[in-house]
Design a protein around this motif. Structure first.
Motif, PDB file in Angstrom:
ATOM      1  N   LEU B 202       0.838  -1.201   0.000  1.00 36.97           N
ATOM      2  CA  LEU B 202       0.000   0.000   0.000  1.00 36.97           C
ATOM      3  C   LEU B 202       0.876   1.256   0.000  1.00 36.97           C
ATOM      4  O   LEU B 202       0.546   2.272  -0.597  1.00 36.97           O
ATOM      5  CB  LEU B 202      -0.882  -0.021   1.252  1.00 36.97           C
ATOM      6  CG  LEU B 202      -2.039   0.959   1.312  1.00 36.97           C
ATOM      7  CD1 LEU B 202      -3.048   0.642   0.230  1.00 36.97           C
ATOM      8  CD2 LEU B 202      -2.692   0.900   2.690  1.00 36.97           C
ATOM      9  N   THR B 203       2.016   1.160   0.668  1.00 31.01           N
ATOM     10  CA  THR B 203       2.894   2.314   0.831  1.00 31.01           C
ATOM     11  C   THR B 203       3.762   2.560  -0.403  1.00 31.01           C
ATOM     12  O   THR B 203       3.822   3.661  -0.920  1.00 31.01           O
ATOM     13  CB  THR B 203       3.805   2.109   2.057  1.00 31.01           C
ATOM     14  OG1 THR B 203       2.978   1.793   3.159  1.00 31.01           O
ATOM     15  CG2 THR B 203       4.599   3.356   2.363  1.00 31.01           C
ATOM     16  N   ILE B 204       4.459   1.500  -0.852  1.00 35.82           N
ATOM     17  CA  ILE B 204       5.412   1.718  -1.952  1.00 35.82           C
ATOM     18  C   ILE B 204       5.163   0.783  -3.126  1.00 35.82           C
ATOM     19  O   ILE B 204       6.022   0.630  -3.993  1.00 35.82           O
ATOM     20  CB  ILE B 204       6.873   1.592  -1.468  1.00 35.82           C
ATOM     21  CG1 ILE B 204       7.136   0.236  -0.832  1.00 35.82           C
ATOM     22  CG2 ILE B 204       7.226   2.712  -0.516  1.00 35.82           C
ATOM     23  CD1 ILE B 204       8.609  -0.019  -0.552  1.00 35.82           C
ATOM     24  N   GLY B 205       4.007   0.123  -3.160  1.00 31.53           N
ATOM     25  CA  GLY B 205       3.687  -0.716  -4.309  1.00 31.53           C
ATOM     26  C   GLY B 205       4.107  -2.154  -4.118  1.00 31.53           C
ATOM     27  O   GLY B 205       4.971  -2.467  -3.302  1.00 31.53           O
ATOM     28  N   THR B 206       3.486  -3.042  -4.866  1.00 24.94           N
ATOM     29  CA  THR B 206       3.724  -4.471  -4.659  1.00 24.94           C
ATOM     30  C   THR B 206       5.148  -4.862  -5.027  1.00 24.94           C
ATOM     31  O   THR B 206       5.787  -5.644  -4.339  1.00 24.94           O
ATOM     32  CB  THR B 206       2.749  -5.303  -5.499  1.00 24.94           C
ATOM     33  OG1 THR B 206       2.898  -4.921  -6.860  1.00 24.94           O
ATOM     34  CG2 THR B 206       1.318  -5.076  -5.071  1.00 24.94           C
ATOM     35  N   ILE B 207       5.656  -4.312  -6.122  1.00 22.01           N
ATOM     36  CA  ILE B 207       6.975  -4.742  -6.595  1.00 22.01           C
ATOM     37  C   ILE B 207       8.065  -4.323  -5.622  1.00 22.01           C
ATOM     38  O   ILE B 207       9.022  -5.054  -5.382  1.00 22.01           O
ATOM     39  CB  ILE B 207       7.260  -4.151  -7.986  1.00 22.01           C
ATOM     40  CG1 ILE B 207       6.373  -4.858  -9.006  1.00 22.01           C
ATOM     41  CG2 ILE B 207       8.718  -4.317  -8.358  1.00 22.01           C
ATOM     42  CD1 ILE B 207       6.730  -4.531 -10.426  1.00 22.01           C
ATOM     43  N   LEU B 208       7.906  -3.133  -5.023  1.00 22.06           N
ATOM     44  CA  LEU B 208       8.963  -2.605  -4.175  1.00 22.06           C
ATOM     45  C   LEU B 208       8.772  -2.960  -2.697  1.00 22.06           C
ATOM     46  O   LEU B 208       9.620  -2.634  -1.875  1.00 22.06           O
ATOM     47  CB  LEU B 208       9.040  -1.081  -4.332  1.00 22.06           C
ATOM     48  CG  LEU B 208       9.365  -0.622  -5.755  1.00 22.06           C
ATOM     49  CD1 LEU B 208       9.285   0.886  -5.862  1.00 22.06           C
ATOM     50  CD2 LEU B 208      10.750  -1.108  -6.151  1.00 22.06           C
ATOM     51  N   SER B 209       7.654  -3.641  -2.373  1.00 19.86           N
ATOM     52  CA  SER B 209       7.363  -3.888  -0.955  1.00 19.86           C
ATOM     53  C   SER B 209       8.502  -4.624  -0.255  1.00 19.86           C
ATOM     54  O   SER B 209       8.772  -4.400   0.920  1.00 19.86           O
ATOM     55  CB  SER B 209       6.062  -4.675  -0.806  1.00 19.86           C
ATOM     56  OG  SER B 209       6.155  -5.899  -1.497  1.00 19.86           O
ATOM     57  N   THR B 210       9.199  -5.499  -0.979  1.00 22.76           N
ATOM     58  CA  THR B 210      10.316  -6.234  -0.367  1.00 22.76           C
ATOM     59  C   THR B 210      11.376  -5.292   0.180  1.00 22.76           C
ATOM     60  O   THR B 210      12.027  -5.612   1.169  1.00 22.76           O
ATOM     61  CB  THR B 210      11.024  -7.128  -1.386  1.00 22.76           C
ATOM     62  OG1 THR B 210      10.089  -7.533  -2.349  1.00 22.76           O
ATOM     63  CG2 THR B 210      11.657  -8.301  -0.713  1.00 22.76           C
ATOM     64  N   ALA B 211      11.563  -4.156  -0.492  1.00 19.14           N
ATOM     65  CA  ALA B 211      12.618  -3.237  -0.058  1.00 19.14           C
ATOM     66  C   ALA B 211      12.388  -2.802   1.381  1.00 19.14           C
ATOM     67  O   ALA B 211      13.314  -2.755   2.187  1.00 19.14           O
ATOM     68  CB  ALA B 211      12.665  -2.028  -0.978  1.00 19.14           C
ATOM     69  N   LEU B 212      11.124  -2.522   1.713  1.00 21.09           N
ATOM     70  CA  LEU B 212      10.802  -2.081   3.066  1.00 21.09           C
ATOM     71  C   LEU B 212      10.881  -3.256   4.047  1.00 21.09           C
ATOM     72  O   LEU B 212      11.200  -3.093   5.218  1.00 21.09           O
ATOM     73  CB  LEU B 212       9.383  -1.495   3.070  1.00 21.09           C
ATOM     74  CG  LEU B 212       9.064  -0.459   4.139  1.00 21.09           C
ATOM     75  CD1 LEU B 212      10.105   0.636   4.178  1.00 21.09           C
ATOM     76  CD2 LEU B 212       7.690   0.152   3.880  1.00 21.09           C
ATOM     77  N   LEU B 213      10.596  -4.439   3.539  1.00 18.45           N
ATOM     78  CA  LEU B 213      10.553  -5.631   4.384  1.00 18.45           C
ATOM     79  C   LEU B 213      11.961  -6.133   4.721  1.00 18.45           C
ATOM     80  O   LEU B 213      12.225  -6.581   5.830  1.00 18.45           O
ATOM     81  CB  LEU B 213       9.779  -6.724   3.625  1.00 18.45           C
ATOM     82  CG  LEU B 213       9.150  -7.803   4.459  1.00 18.45           C
ATOM     83  CD1 LEU B 213       7.944  -7.249   5.181  1.00 18.45           C
ATOM     84  CD2 LEU B 213       8.758  -8.977   3.586  1.00 18.45           C
ATOM     85  N   VAL B 214      12.847  -6.078   3.746  1.00 17.77           N
ATOM     86  CA  VAL B 214      14.163  -6.699   3.899  1.00 17.77           C
ATOM     87  C   VAL B 214      15.269  -5.667   4.138  1.00 17.77           C
ATOM     88  O   VAL B 214      16.198  -5.930   4.899  1.00 17.77           O
ATOM     89  CB  VAL B 214      14.494  -7.546   2.646  1.00 17.77           C
ATOM     90  CG1 VAL B 214      15.904  -8.067   2.707  1.00 17.77           C
ATOM     91  CG2 VAL B 214      13.504  -8.689   2.517  1.00 17.77           C
TER      92      VAL B 214
END
Ligand SMILES: Nc1ncnc2c1ncn2[C@@H]1O[C@H](COP(=O)(O)OP(=O)(O)O)[C@@H](O)[C@H]1O
Ligand SMILES: [Mg+2]
Lengths: 307, 314
Positions: B202-214
């Protein structure tokens, strides 16, 4: 496999008999008739033995003999196809308390990521209360208990280092502390000496013997090489081809008993205070190709060294 | 203080309700992503997190089709995918990548279909851009409460199961020998992962969500050797990256090409990468100093034993 060290300790016969009697009377661990099939092959066949409170027992057998499988059955991680494992806690007088004995475990293989943010002391602390919910609150008692345990296994020097960047021997000591801090009555160790040089192996054995004696913890330790353990063993469980013989070292490490276990003639030699289990000369061609059992031998003066 | 902020930020930042929503949802997403993502890195499930994010695209595109908020699409698709991954065998080391890969392939195939239908029926909404790369300024105010509630749920799972999860992540065998329910723990964790991925998407899009997670957990692990402290640092870095990203994106409306603004997700991901790089500096500096001391003549050898690294941030 060919580096034996000392002869079996000269046993005090009376003491041994008392030990055996206690183990039979109120064993902490009773394994009865355990058979296990894995991948269509019988890995353990009708294995029975008992470990009494405070006893130091060696589980000896070459690679593939079934040591890890047996320890996993005792822990309940692998189901036995038949037979029973009883773990009964006993009080000081040897009477059962009706509770399941607490068991600590140091696995054979462990691989910690070197980047993992977990210090040696964090892993030991998890030994106290890993089953609890919530984040551990900092407490002085908890910290002191961890500190004492680290000191007991001589691991204070690297207590604040990431567990994954410690050497194998150092990780081993931390894992022993992790297992011991939950105050188990039985400590299972799977080949803790396998990757250590002789001096480190003797250090670990001395450490375990001391803790076993001081805290009255029973130890069941697996090894493919029995010599480093012989000075401290109360009893031995010898595995070959998934079958077991158990008793005192004198009762088990004998040509007739082991020949029956291996299903072929072996000799037990005492050389420079070391015990060598060898197949007789002329029999070695038979040994070379034999599956899963007396493997890994090397030639030594015409005889095939089996263990 | 406020004067400084006003000098740095372009006008309207503090009065915009879109900014308020973005700041609240972004912070919730970053905190949850840090707590949950730390375990994903520990457990070696970063690929599973990536897959759940990508599959969120399918859910988001489907949500556009039926006219509900993308968060619900991310969540529905993410939990369904997590359940399938669990059933197919994420608990086995080899089964894990296999299960993840299969679920990912099926999900992305559906995403292609949904996006093309979106383009047919709602040609002006820009669904593809919004779902894949996020548009946190377009999050409706009505999404704030459910987003924060979901974040609280995921956070509650990893906080409540903190100690068991830590041991399982360090060594499944030690955990099993201790009688911990390894499989149930894995399933509960996967649920928390699905929720946190939905919030990050929701914040940075589905493709980039990993960046925030990892990203923030990976940087934090370089900075501290303590598990809890590393998670707190990861949360701070994550919130920092999201808030700074929102501010820079707001400012960028006044950058060339004027009147367009650069996407928040670009700034957030760039900042996460910068943080990750900077996190390597303390250790590099320390080992350089260590090396110099070691090399000096007549000095006692104070180097730690080979292969041992000093605990950072201890
Ligand atoms: N999961 C399994 N499936 C099939 N065979 C197995 C499995 N685990 C162990 N074995 C076999 O059981 C035998 C005993 O293994 P193990 O208990 O690991 O021996 P040890 O620990 O004494 O070296 C070996 O021949 C091994 O190949
Ligand atoms: Mg083994």
């Amino acid at each position: 496999m060919t580096e034996p060290s000392e002869q079996a300790k000269p046993a005090d016969a009376a003491l041994m008999a008392a030990d055996a009697a206690r183990a039979a009377e109120a064993p902490l661990l009773a394994v009865e008739g355990v058979s296990v099939r894995l991948g269509g092959r019988e890995v353990l066949h009708d294995v029975s033995f008992a470990v009494g409170a405070g006893q130091f027992t060696g589980l000896i057998g070459s690679n593939g003999a079934g040591k890890t499988t047996l320890l996993r059955v005792i822990l309940g991680l692998t189901a036995a196809d038949s037979g029973t494992v009883r773990l009964a806690a006993a009080n000081g007088a040897g009477h059962h308390t009706g509770q399941r004995a607490r068991v600590g475990y140091v696995p054979q293989k462990f691989a910690f990521d070197s980047d993992m943010p977990m210090r040696a002391r964090d892993l030991v602390a998890l030994g106290i209360d890993a089953q609890r919910l919530g984040i551990a609150l900092p407490s002085r008692r908890r910290r002191e208990r961890v500190e004492q345990m680290l000191a007991a296994v001589d691991a204070l020097a690297f207590a604040d280092t990431r567990i994954g960047s410690l050497s194998g021997g150092e990780q081993q000591r931390v894992l022993i502390a992790h297992a011991l801090i939950s105050r188990p009555q039985l400590l299972l160790l799977d080949e803790p000496l396998a990757n250590l040089d002789l001096a480190s192996a003797q250090g670990v054995v001395a450490l375990l013997a001391r803790i076993c004696a001081e805290q009255g913890i029973a130890v069941l330790i697996s090894a493919h090489e029995m010599n480093p353990l012989l000075p401290v063993l109360d009893r031995i469980v010898y595995l070959a081809h998934g079958r077991a013989a158990s008793g005192t070292t004198q009762e088990v490490v004998r040509a007739d008993v082991l020949s029956r276990l291996y299903g072929r003639h072996v000799d037990v030699l005492h050389v420079h205070g070391r015990v060598l289990v060898v197949a007789g000369a002329g029999d070695d061609s038979d040994l070379e190709g034999h599956e899963g059992g007396v493997s890994g031998g090397s030639h030594s003066g015409g005889a095939e060294v089996v263990l | 203080m406020k004067a400084v902020a006003h000098a740095l930020l372009e006008p309207g930042f503090f009065s915009s309700s879109q900014v308020h929503v973005a700041v609240a949802v972004g912070a919730a997403a970053a905190v949850v992503a840090a707590a949950v993502g730390s375990f994903a890195v520990l457990r070696g499930q970063s690929f599973a997190g990536e897959a759940l994010g990508d599959i969120g695209a399918t859910g988001g595109a489907g949500a556009f089709l039926v006219g509900v908020g993308p968060l619900w699409g991310f969540l529905a698709m993410g939990s369904a995918a997590a359940a399938v991954m669990e059933l197919v065998g994420i608990q086995r080391a080899r089964g894990r990548d296999l299960a993840t890969g299969i679920v990912l392939a099926v999900g992305l195939g559906l995403a292609a279909l949904f996006f093309s239908l979106d383009a047919t029926y709602h040609p002006t909404t820009g669904a593809t851009q919004t779902i894949l790369f996020g548009s946190i300024f377009a999050v409706p105010g009505s999404t704030v409460a459910p987003a924060i509630a979901l974040g609280a749920l995921a956070l509650a799972i990893v906080v409540a199961l903190h100690r068991p999860l830590l041991l399982v992540s360090a060594s499944p065998e030690l955990a099993a020998a201790r009688g911990l329910p390894v499989r149930a723990l894995g399933a509960a964790y996967l649920l928390a992962l699905a929720v946190s991925v939905a919030l990050a998407a929701l914040t940075i899009g589905t493709i980039l969500s990993t960046a925030l997670l990892v990203g923030p957990p990976a940087a934090a692990m370089r900075l501290s050797a303590r598990p809890v402290r590393a998670m707190v640092i990861a949360a701070l870095l994550g919130v920092g990256a999201v808030w700074l990203g929102i501010a820079l994106s707001w400012d960028s409306f006044y950058w060339p090409p004027s009147g367009h603004g650069w996407p928040v997700s670009f700034f957030v991901v760039a900042l996460v990468v910068v943080f990750y790089g900077l996190a390597a500096l303390p250790r590099a500096w320390r080992s350089r100093r260590c090396g110099q001391r070691h090399g000096a003549p007549g000095q006692p050898p104070t180097m730690p034993a080979r292969g041992r690294r000093p605990a950072v941030g201890g």
